[in-house]
Design a protein around this motif. Structure first.
Motif, mmCIF file in Angstrom:
data_model
loop_
_atom_site.group_PDB
_atom_site.id
_atom_site.type_symbol
_atom_site.label_atom_id
_atom_site.label_comp_id
_atom_site.label_asym_id
_atom_site.label_seq_id
_atom_site.Cartn_x
_atom_site.Cartn_y
_atom_site.Cartn_z
ATOM 1 N N GLY A 169 26.865 -9.417 66.705
ATOM 2 C CA GLY A 169 26.635 -8.656 65.604
ATOM 3 C C GLY A 169 27.248 -7.321 65.143
ATOM 4 O O GLY A 169 27.503 -6.543 66.334
ATOM 5 N N MET A 170 27.582 -6.943 64.064
ATOM 6 C CA MET A 170 27.941 -5.826 63.587
ATOM 7 C C MET A 170 27.184 -5.100 62.749
ATOM 8 O O MET A 170 26.471 -5.803 61.760
ATOM 9 N N ILE A 171 26.938 -3.832 62.640
ATOM 10 C CA ILE A 171 26.070 -3.202 61.704
ATOM 11 C C ILE A 171 26.792 -2.076 60.838
ATOM 12 O O ILE A 171 27.649 -1.222 61.382
ATOM 13 N N ARG A 172 26.215 -1.874 59.633
ATOM 14 C CA ARG A 172 26.910 -0.878 58.644
ATOM 15 C C ARG A 172 26.096 0.439 59.066
ATOM 16 O O ARG A 172 24.736 0.292 58.602
ATOM 17 N N GLU A 203 29.574 -10.417 55.109
ATOM 18 C CA GLU A 203 28.234 -10.076 54.796
ATOM 19 C C GLU A 203 27.260 -10.985 55.338
ATOM 20 O O GLU A 203 27.487 -12.107 55.382
ATOM 21 N N PHE A 204 26.394 -10.625 55.922
ATOM 22 C CA PHE A 204 25.391 -11.633 56.708
ATOM 23 C C PHE A 204 24.421 -12.351 55.613
ATOM 24 O O PHE A 204 24.103 -11.726 54.730
ATOM 25 N N ASP A 205 24.692 -13.706 56.162
ATOM 26 C CA ASP A 205 23.971 -14.650 55.022
ATOM 27 C C ASP A 205 23.657 -15.672 55.999
ATOM 28 O O ASP A 205 24.367 -16.349 56.576
ATOM 29 N N LEU A 206 22.252 -15.964 56.061
ATOM 30 C CA LEU A 206 21.863 -17.160 56.901
ATOM 31 C C LEU A 206 22.583 -18.406 56.675
ATOM 32 O O LEU A 206 22.810 -19.081 57.824
ATOM 33 N N LEU A 207 22.606 -18.861 55.581
ATOM 34 C CA LEU A 207 23.354 -20.310 55.448
ATOM 35 C C LEU A 207 24.589 -20.194 55.899
ATOM 36 O O LEU A 207 25.124 -21.082 56.313
ATOM 37 N N THR A 208 25.352 -18.975 55.471
ATOM 38 C CA THR A 208 26.768 -19.183 56.077
ATOM 39 C C THR A 208 27.024 -18.925 57.647
ATOM 40 O O THR A 208 27.766 -19.629 58.015
ATOM 41 N N ILE A 218 37.125 -17.523 73.592
ATOM 42 C CA ILE A 218 37.947 -16.606 72.824
ATOM 43 C C ILE A 218 37.366 -15.182 72.317
ATOM 44 O O ILE A 218 36.327 -15.009 71.992
ATOM 45 N N VAL A 219 38.414 -14.256 71.718
ATOM 46 C CA VAL A 219 38.018 -13.136 70.784
ATOM 47 C C VAL A 219 37.569 -13.629 69.642
ATOM 48 O O VAL A 219 38.365 -14.567 69.208
ATOM 49 N N GLN A 220 36.414 -13.285 69.137
ATOM 50 C CA GLN A 220 35.881 -13.798 67.966
ATOM 51 C C GLN A 220 36.575 -13.551 66.627
ATOM 52 O O GLN A 220 37.011 -12.313 66.377
ATOM 53 N N PRO A 221 37.037 -14.657 65.924
ATOM 54 C CA PRO A 221 37.939 -14.428 64.808
ATOM 55 C C PRO A 221 36.979 -13.825 63.550
ATOM 56 O O PRO A 221 37.772 -13.209 62.495
ATOM 57 N N THR A 222 35.621 -13.744 63.611
ATOM 58 C CA THR A 222 34.773 -13.328 62.447
ATOM 59 C C THR A 222 33.611 -12.755 62.968
ATOM 60 O O THR A 222 33.055 -13.154 64.036
ATOM 61 N N TYR A 223 33.229 -11.883 62.202
ATOM 62 C CA TYR A 223 31.810 -11.136 62.580
ATOM 63 C C TYR A 223 30.973 -11.016 61.376
ATOM 64 O O TYR A 223 31.214 -10.673 60.344
ATOM 65 N N PHE A 224 29.513 -11.021 61.540
ATOM 66 C CA PHE A 224 28.864 -10.850 60.489
ATOM 67 C C PHE A 224 28.208 -9.623 60.325
ATOM 68 O O PHE A 224 27.470 -9.182 61.590
ATOM 69 N N VAL A 225 28.075 -8.772 59.421
ATOM 70 C CA VAL A 225 27.705 -7.449 59.391
ATOM 71 C C VAL A 225 26.219 -7.314 58.387
ATOM 72 O O VAL A 225 25.840 -7.730 57.542
ATOM 73 N N ILE A 226 25.274 -6.701 59.244
ATOM 74 C CA ILE A 226 24.105 -6.331 58.682
ATOM 75 C C ILE A 226 23.812 -4.927 58.290
ATOM 76 O O ILE A 226 24.683 -4.047 58.639
ATOM 77 N N ASN A 227 22.898 -4.471 57.489
ATOM 78 C CA ASN A 227 22.668 -3.288 56.933
ATOM 79 C C ASN A 227 21.892 -2.391 57.719
ATOM 80 O O ASN A 227 21.981 -1.160 57.651
#
Length: 263
Positions: A169-172, A203-208, A218-227
Motif C-alpha cells: 500500500g501507498m498513502i498520500r 486511486e484506491f477502489d475496492l472493486l478495482t 516481481i517488483v510490483q507494476p502498480t500500487y493503490f493509494v489511500i488518503n
C-alpha cells in the motif's frame, strides 16, 4: 503463502524466546541499517513512528514475545510466532484477534536482497511498526473477521485486498506519496521502485482492487493509494461479498505483467 520453503521455523525456549545466533544478529543489523538509511522521505511518518515506539534497532534481532508485549500496550494488537506456512483459516483467525502472524526464521546472507517467503525481518520490520497505529489495526482486525465470514471461494480476492494494502500500500501525505506496505518498506528494490517516477499509482477502489491480479515474484507494476488510514478502516463498511461477486462477474483486469504465477 508460498507452497514450499527452504527455511525451517525456530522453536522457542521455555521462556518463549527464539535462539537467534550472532550470524542472525549480523543479518538483522545489516538489513535494518540499510533500510533505515534509505526509507526517510519514502515511507509514511506513522511507520517511522512505529519503529521508534517498538524500539527496533540494529544491535539485536528482536524477539516476537517482546514485540507482542509492546504492541499490546500501544494498540491492543499483538504478534504471534508461526511456521513459515500457515493455512488461510489460521491466518484470518489471528488477524481477527488483532494479532499478526510472524515467521520466526531469519533469511540467510545469500538471500539478503530477496526472499520469496516472509521471514522475521519482513514480518517485524515490515509489518509490526504499522501495528502501532490504531486505525491500521482496526483494518487488520476487521479484515480478518470479514475474511472469516466469507465462503472459501472468496479467499483469493481477499488476498488481493491484503496484497495491495498491507503488503504494497501507498498513502498520500502532506509531503507527497509515501509507502506503508510491508513488502515495500522491507525491500530495497521495491522501495526504490515504488517511490520512483516510473511507478504506476491508482486511486484506491475496492472493486478495482478485487479485479487486479498480482505476482509475488516481481517488483510490483502498480500500487493503490489511500488518503488516510481512517479511509482504509472505513472500507470495512463495504459489502465485501457483493463486491467480490461483481468482480468475478466482470472478470479480472488485464495483467500488467507475464501472467505466470498470477494470483
Amino acid at each position: 503463502m508460498p507452497k514450499d520453503t527452504t527455511y525451517a521455523s525456530l522453536q522457542p525456549d521455555a521462556k518463549g524466546y527464539f535462539p537467534y545466533s550472532d550470524a542472525d544478529d549480523a543479518v538483522w543489523g545489516t538489513l535494518f541499517t540499510r533500510q533505515m538509511d534509505f526509507l526517510p522521505g519514502k515511507v509514511a511518518p506513522e511507520y517511522l513512528a512505529g519503529v521508534r515506539k517498538l524500539e527496533l534497532n540494529a544491535d539485536k534481532t528482536p524477539q516476537v514475545k517482546d514485540i507482542d508485549a509492546k504492541l499490546h500496550r500501544l494498540t491492543g494488537a499483538g504478534a504471534e510466532g508461526v511456521p513459515a506456512i500457515i493455512p488461510p483459516s489460521q491466518f484470518y483467525a489471528l488477524l481477527s484477534q488483532r494479532k499478526f502472524p510472524v515467521a520466526t526464521f531469519l533469511r540467510r546472507p545469500e538471500h539478503m536482497d530477496y526472499i520469496e517467503e516472509p521471514d522475521l525481518f519482513h514480518e517485524v520490520f515490515g509489518h509490526c511498526p504499522m501495528l502501532t497505529n490504531d486505525a491500521y489495526c482496526d483494518f487488520i482486525e476487521g479484515f480478518g473477521k470479514r475474511a472469516q465470514s466469507l465462503r472459501k471461494g472468496y479467499s483469493w480476492h481477499m488476498f488481493r485486498l491484503f496484497w495491495f494494502t498491507v503488503e504494497f500500500g501507498m498513502i498520500r501525505t502532506a509531503e507527497g506519496l509515501r509507502a506503508y506496505g510491508a513488502g515495500i518498506v522491507s525491500s530495497p528494490a521495491e522501495a526504490a521502485h515504488a517511490t520512483s517516477t516510473d511507478a504506476k499509482m491508482q486511486e484506491f477502489d475496492l472493486l478495482t482492487v478485487f479485479r487486479t491480479p498480482y505476482r509475488i515474484d516481481i517488483v510490483q507494476p502498480t500500487y493503490f493509494v489511500i488518503n488516510s488510514f481512517d479511509q482504509l478502516a472505513d472500507t470495512l463498511n463495504a459489502d465485501f461479498g457483493s463486491l467480490i461477486d461483481k468482480a468475478k462477474t466482470m472478470g479480472d483486469l488485464p495483467a500488467l505483467f507475464d501472467a505466470k504465477q498470477a494470483s
